[in-house]
Design an enzyme around this catalytic site. Structure first.
Site, PDB file in Angstrom:
ATOM      1  N   LYS A  22     -55.703 -38.949 142.029  1.00  0.00           N
ATOM      2  CA  LYS A  22     -56.534 -38.089 141.174  1.00  0.00           C
ATOM      3  C   LYS A  22     -56.071 -36.633 141.274  1.00  0.00           C
ATOM      4  CE  LYS A  22     -60.527 -36.419 142.870  1.00  0.00           C
ATOM      5  NZ  LYS A  22     -60.793 -34.979 142.833  1.00  0.00           N
ATOM      6  N   ASN A  23     -55.878 -36.161 142.497  1.00  0.00           N
ATOM      7  CA  ASN A  23     -55.585 -34.734 142.655  1.00  0.00           C
ATOM      8  C   ASN A  23     -54.151 -34.373 142.259  1.00  0.00           C
ATOM      9  OD1 ASN A  23     -58.194 -34.333 143.355  1.00  0.00           O
ATOM     10  ND2 ASN A  23     -57.831 -34.180 145.565  1.00  0.00           N
ATOM     11  N   ARG A  92     -64.015 -28.615 138.633  1.00  0.00           N
ATOM     12  CA  ARG A  92     -63.330 -27.382 139.022  1.00  0.00           C
ATOM     13  C   ARG A  92     -61.831 -27.412 138.725  1.00  0.00           C
ATOM     14  NH1 ARG A  92     -65.180 -23.576 142.101  1.00  0.00           N
ATOM     15  NH2 ARG A  92     -63.061 -23.321 142.834  1.00  0.00           N
ATOM     16  N   CYS A 116     -69.934 -25.506 143.857  1.00  0.00           N
ATOM     17  CA  CYS A 116     -70.298 -26.914 143.778  1.00  0.00           C
ATOM     18  C   CYS A 116     -70.901 -27.319 145.104  1.00  0.00           C
ATOM     19  CB  CYS A 116     -69.107 -27.779 143.396  1.00  0.00           C
ATOM     20  SG  CYS A 116     -67.958 -28.012 144.722  1.00  0.00           S
ATOM     21  N   ARG A 121     -66.569 -22.123 146.849  1.00  0.00           N
ATOM     22  CA  ARG A 121     -65.278 -22.381 146.192  1.00  0.00           C
ATOM     23  C   ARG A 121     -64.868 -21.275 145.199  1.00  0.00           C
ATOM     24  NH1 ARG A 121     -64.617 -28.616 144.730  1.00  0.00           N
ATOM     25  NH2 ARG A 121     -62.419 -28.116 144.995  1.00  0.00           N
ATOM     26  N   PRO A 122     -64.496 -20.125 145.755  1.00  0.00           N
ATOM     27  CA  PRO A 122     -64.069 -19.021 144.882  1.00  0.00           C
ATOM     28  C   PRO A 122     -62.708 -19.281 144.227  1.00  0.00           C
ATOM     29  CG  PRO A 122     -63.761 -18.444 147.196  1.00  0.00           C
ATOM     30  CD  PRO A 122     -64.413 -19.801 147.184  1.00  0.00           C
ATOM     31  N   ASP A 124     -60.555 -16.474 143.818  1.00  0.00           N
ATOM     32  CA  ASP A 124     -59.865 -15.196 144.009  1.00  0.00           C
ATOM     33  C   ASP A 124     -58.356 -15.364 144.199  1.00  0.00           C
ATOM     34  OD1 ASP A 124     -60.836 -16.459 146.412  1.00  0.00           O
ATOM     35  OD2 ASP A 124     -60.101 -14.719 147.528  1.00  0.00           O
ATOM     36  N   ASP A 307     -60.676 -34.158 152.620  1.00  0.00           N
ATOM     37  CA  ASP A 307     -61.160 -35.232 151.736  1.00  0.00           C
ATOM     38  C   ASP A 307     -61.325 -36.565 152.462  1.00  0.00           C
ATOM     39  OD1 ASP A 307     -61.216 -33.393 149.731  1.00  0.00           O
ATOM     40  OD2 ASP A 307     -59.331 -34.004 148.813  1.00  0.00           O
ATOM     41  N   ILE A 329     -61.927 -26.446 156.237  1.00  0.00           N
ATOM     42  CA  ILE A 329     -61.580 -26.086 154.861  1.00  0.00           C
ATOM     43  C   ILE A 329     -62.836 -25.695 154.083  1.00  0.00           C
ATOM     44  CG2 ILE A 329     -60.409 -26.827 152.734  1.00  0.00           C
ATOM     45  CD1 ILE A 329     -58.513 -26.817 155.106  1.00  0.00           C
ATOM     46  N   ARG A 399     -65.908 -40.351 139.805  1.00  0.00           N
ATOM     47  CA  ARG A 399     -65.022 -39.212 139.514  1.00  0.00           C
ATOM     48  C   ARG A 399     -63.664 -39.425 140.157  1.00  0.00           C
ATOM     49  NH1 ARG A 399     -66.985 -33.776 141.358  1.00  0.00           N
ATOM     50  NH2 ARG A 399     -64.860 -33.450 140.694  1.00  0.00           N
TER      51      ARG A 399
HETATM   52  N1  EPU Z   1     -60.321 -20.880 148.354  1.00  0.00           N
HETATM   53  C1  EPU Z   1     -60.525 -19.535 148.293  1.00  0.00           C
HETATM   54  N2  EPU Z   1     -60.124 -18.873 147.168  1.00  0.00           N
HETATM   55  C2  EPU Z   1     -59.507 -19.501 146.149  1.00  0.00           C
HETATM   56  C3  EPU Z   1     -59.281 -20.894 146.214  1.00  0.00           C
HETATM   57  C4  EPU Z   1     -59.692 -21.554 147.351  1.00  0.00           C
HETATM   58  O1  EPU Z   1     -61.084 -18.933 149.210  1.00  0.00           O
HETATM   59  O2  EPU Z   1     -59.159 -18.840 145.156  1.00  0.00           O
HETATM   60  C5  EPU Z   1     -60.764 -21.608 149.545  1.00  0.00           C
HETATM   61  C6  EPU Z   1     -61.714 -22.751 149.221  1.00  0.00           C
HETATM   62  O3  EPU Z   1     -63.041 -22.311 149.052  1.00  0.00           O
HETATM   63  C7  EPU Z   1     -61.517 -23.655 150.417  1.00  0.00           C
HETATM   64  C8  EPU Z   1     -60.028 -23.484 150.718  1.00  0.00           C
HETATM   65  O4  EPU Z   1     -59.646 -22.243 150.120  1.00  0.00           O
HETATM   66  O5  EPU Z   1     -62.262 -23.179 151.511  1.00  0.00           O
HETATM   67  C9  EPU Z   1     -59.129 -24.564 150.192  1.00  0.00           C
HETATM   68  O6  EPU Z   1     -59.453 -24.835 148.825  1.00  0.00           O
HETATM   69  P1  EPU Z   1     -58.375 -25.281 147.761  1.00  0.00           P
HETATM   70  O7  EPU Z   1     -58.204 -24.211 146.764  1.00  0.00           O
HETATM   71  O8  EPU Z   1     -57.155 -25.795 148.444  1.00  0.00           O
HETATM   72  O9  EPU Z   1     -59.152 -26.476 147.041  1.00  0.00           O
HETATM   73  P2  EPU Z   1     -58.919 -26.886 145.567  1.00  0.00           P
HETATM   74  O10 EPU Z   1     -57.508 -26.664 145.228  1.00  0.00           O
HETATM   75  O11 EPU Z   1     -59.972 -26.288 144.702  1.00  0.00           O
HETATM   76  C10 EPU Z   1     -58.153 -29.346 146.044  1.00  0.00           C
HETATM   77  C11 EPU Z   1     -58.695 -30.714 145.794  1.00  0.00           C
HETATM   78  C12 EPU Z   1     -59.934 -30.951 146.626  1.00  0.00           C
HETATM   79  C13 EPU Z   1     -59.537 -30.791 148.104  1.00  0.00           C
HETATM   80  C14 EPU Z   1     -58.913 -29.408 148.327  1.00  0.00           C
HETATM   81  C15 EPU Z   1     -58.407 -29.207 149.738  1.00  0.00           C
HETATM   82  C16 EPU Z   1     -58.069 -31.099 143.507  1.00  0.00           C
HETATM   83  C17 EPU Z   1     -58.484 -31.366 142.120  1.00  0.00           C
HETATM   84  N3  EPU Z   1     -59.025 -30.852 144.382  1.00  0.00           N
HETATM   85  O12 EPU Z   1     -59.205 -28.454 145.661  1.00  0.00           O
HETATM   86  O13 EPU Z   1     -60.311 -32.301 146.400  1.00  0.00           O
HETATM   87  O14 EPU Z   1     -60.671 -30.929 148.907  1.00  0.00           O
HETATM   88  O15 EPU Z   1     -57.826 -29.213 147.410  1.00  0.00           O
HETATM   89  O16 EPU Z   1     -57.464 -30.152 150.058  1.00  0.00           O
HETATM   90  O17 EPU Z   1     -56.894 -31.159 143.809  1.00  0.00           O
HETATM   91  C18 EPU Z   1     -61.773 -34.126 146.334  1.00  0.00           C
HETATM   92  O18 EPU Z   1     -60.843 -34.787 145.849  1.00  0.00           O
HETATM   93  O19 EPU Z   1     -62.845 -34.648 146.736  1.00  0.00           O
HETATM   94  C19 EPU Z   1     -61.622 -32.679 146.443  1.00  0.00           C
HETATM   95  C20 EPU Z   1     -62.657 -31.851 146.617  1.00  0.00           C
END
Ligand code: EPU
Length: 420
Positions: A22-23, A92, A116, A121-122, A124, A307, A329, A399
């Site tokens: 999925k990811n 997201r 969420c 989950r910012p 930035d 995850d 995380i 999902r």
């Molecule tokens: N973060 C920030 N700022 C940002 C982006 C992220 O502070 O601009 C923080 C997040 O809040 C979190 C950390 O950085 O504390 C890591 O978040 P990341 O951005 O890596 O998460 P993501 O890319 O939004 C993907 C997966 C998630 C998985 C995370 C971590 C997808 C679609 N989603 O999310 O998958 O948990 O990476 O590995 O790829 C799931 O499948 O259940 C799921 C939530």
């Protein structure tokens, strides 16, 4: 709304095949916005999130269709650069259309996704990277508006408080494919899903090096073509099925696995007493002996994946002794704790730690899924609990897990869907 009902106590046995990731598929579908040529993506799981991304692509002017595991994306009659709140707020990952829209159309208006259940989950880091490429950014009425007549390659550091970001790395890497000159992303996410996206972009004609490591280099190009790609297997589904085998003291052969993507999960499960045999693209998983408690800390790849945190917690909930699970995380990703405790688990949350005191058995109960991985942990708990467990709000599960109920049924589980 449907709920899943499980009668626990069956040792799972047999073979099961893991679906595409999925990811990995979500950003790859977004990347098809970078070309006017057709793209064919194989090995695509039929999931709610994938269907949402297909709707987003259509709203942005593409023709996109999922048929028997293949998504075909072709150009439509119009192009649109606005990703609407109604769609983005449901998932997201849709925020990662920002990079490709900006790269291809020089402008993008994408709704901010909001928080969420697993945390604030910012975004930035996404915005920092896009800005570093020279885009002009503003936020109006809940939308990010980005413009750049010509993106410019840049050297940036993309690490945040919790380490690297998977989708921020994806977003910036996609935008940078059309930037003039070289972009260097330091503290890039090393997750296999980012590497799979890079492989797809390279097939489209992008020049990317270092993916899978914390330093990614992108040399901008002027044109990207269509491409054919097969999605990597879902490592989190594989890890969930490994946990299902162990929690039921079962014996499962899991097919279509890249075990190289599962190093930390395999290591921790072996430490807990799993017998895991790797052959080609399969993992044979069964308990070697009585399972032992383990301490687990989630970290960016190649660390133990967040995850898989909820699923390993269910396993430790029925493993004698004390396990400590630390979430690094998403410090608030513990919604499953209260539900597992309703089934008789002894889990105490202390800030980013969950202290799990293994109990002899869980008892079936009505429980509520709060997010995707929490749902999976409740299903695992239901598989081993005495009596009947019903997991409501299973749209969360749908999902991210393709046909989980059928896959578990084929392994012998008594699990079925009922109307709430
Ligand atoms: N973060 C920030 N700022 C940002 C982006 C992220 O502070 O601009 C923080 C997040 O809040 C979190 C950390 O950085 O504390 C890591 O978040 P990341 O951005 O890596 O998460 P993501 O890319 O939004 C993907 C997966 C998630 C998985 C995370 C971590 C997808 C679609 N989603 O999310 O998958 O948990 O990476 O590995 O790829 C799931 O499948 O259940 C799921 C939530």
């Amino acid at each position: 709304m449907d709920k899943l009902v499980i009668e626990g106590g069956i040792r799972l046995k047999g073979e099961v095949t893991v679906s595409g990731s999925k990811n990995a598929v979500l950003p790859i579908l977004a990347a098809t916005l970078l070309t006017d040529e057709p793209c064919i993506i194989n090995g695509v799981p039929n999931l709610r999130d994938v269907n949402t991304m297909i709707k987003i692509l259509r709203s942005l002017g593409k023709n996109a269709e999922l048929d028997k595991g293949t998504v075909t994306v072709t150009p439509g009659k119009h192009t649109n650069f606005v990703a609407d709140y109604k769609l983005v707020s449901t998932m997201r990952a849709s925020f990662c259309v920002l990079g490709p829209l900006l790269g291809k159309l020089k402008k993008a208006k994408v709704s901010l996704p909001g928080g969420c259940i697993i945390g604030i989950r910012p975004v930035d880091l996404h915005l920092k990277g896009i800005k570093a490429l020279g885009a002009e950014l503003s936020i109006e009425s809940g939308y990010v508006i980005a413009k750049a007549a010509q993106l410019k390659g840049s050297h940036m550091y993309l690490g945040g408080v919790y380490g690297s970001s998977v989708l921020a790395t994806a977003n910036v890497m996609m935008a940078a494919t059309f930037a003039k000159g070289k972009t260097i992303i330091e503290s890039a996410a090393c997750e296999p899903e980012v590497a799979d996206l890079a492989e797809f972009l390279i097939k489209m004609g992008a020049k990317i090096k270092g993916f899978g490591t914390p330093i990614i280099e992108v040399e901008g190009v002027r044109y990207l073509r269509g491409a054919i790609h097969t999605i990597i297997p879902d490592r989190i589904e594989a890890g969930t099925l490994m946990s299902a085998s162990l929690i039921t003291r079962g014996d499962i052969l899991i097919k279509n696995v890249f075990y190289q993507h599962l190093g930390a999960v395999i290591d921790k499960l072996q430490e807990a007493g799993a017998n895991i045999t790797k052959t080609d693209s399969c993992l044979h998983v069964r308990p070697r002996r009585q399972l032992r408690p383990i301490n687990v800390t989630t970290l960016p790849y190649p660390g133990f994946p967040t995850d898989m945190q909820a699923q390993i917690m269910s396993l430790m909930a029925v493993t004698a002794g004390i396990s400590v699970i630390t979430e690094k995380i998403y410090p608030d990703r513990f919604m499953h704790v209260a539900e597992l405790n309703r089934m008789g688990a002894h889990i105490q949350r202390e800030g980013p730690h969950a202290i799990v005191e293994g109990v002899k058995c869980l008892s079936g109960a009505p429980v509520m899924a709060s997010d995707l991985r929490a749902s999976a942990s409740l299903v695992l708990a239901g598989l081993v609990a005495k009596g009947k467990t019903s997991v409501s709000r299973i749209y969360h599960l749908e999902r991210g897990y393709e046909n989980l109920e059928e896959k578990l049924q084929r392994l012998g589980a008594r699990i079925w869907k009922e109307k709430e």
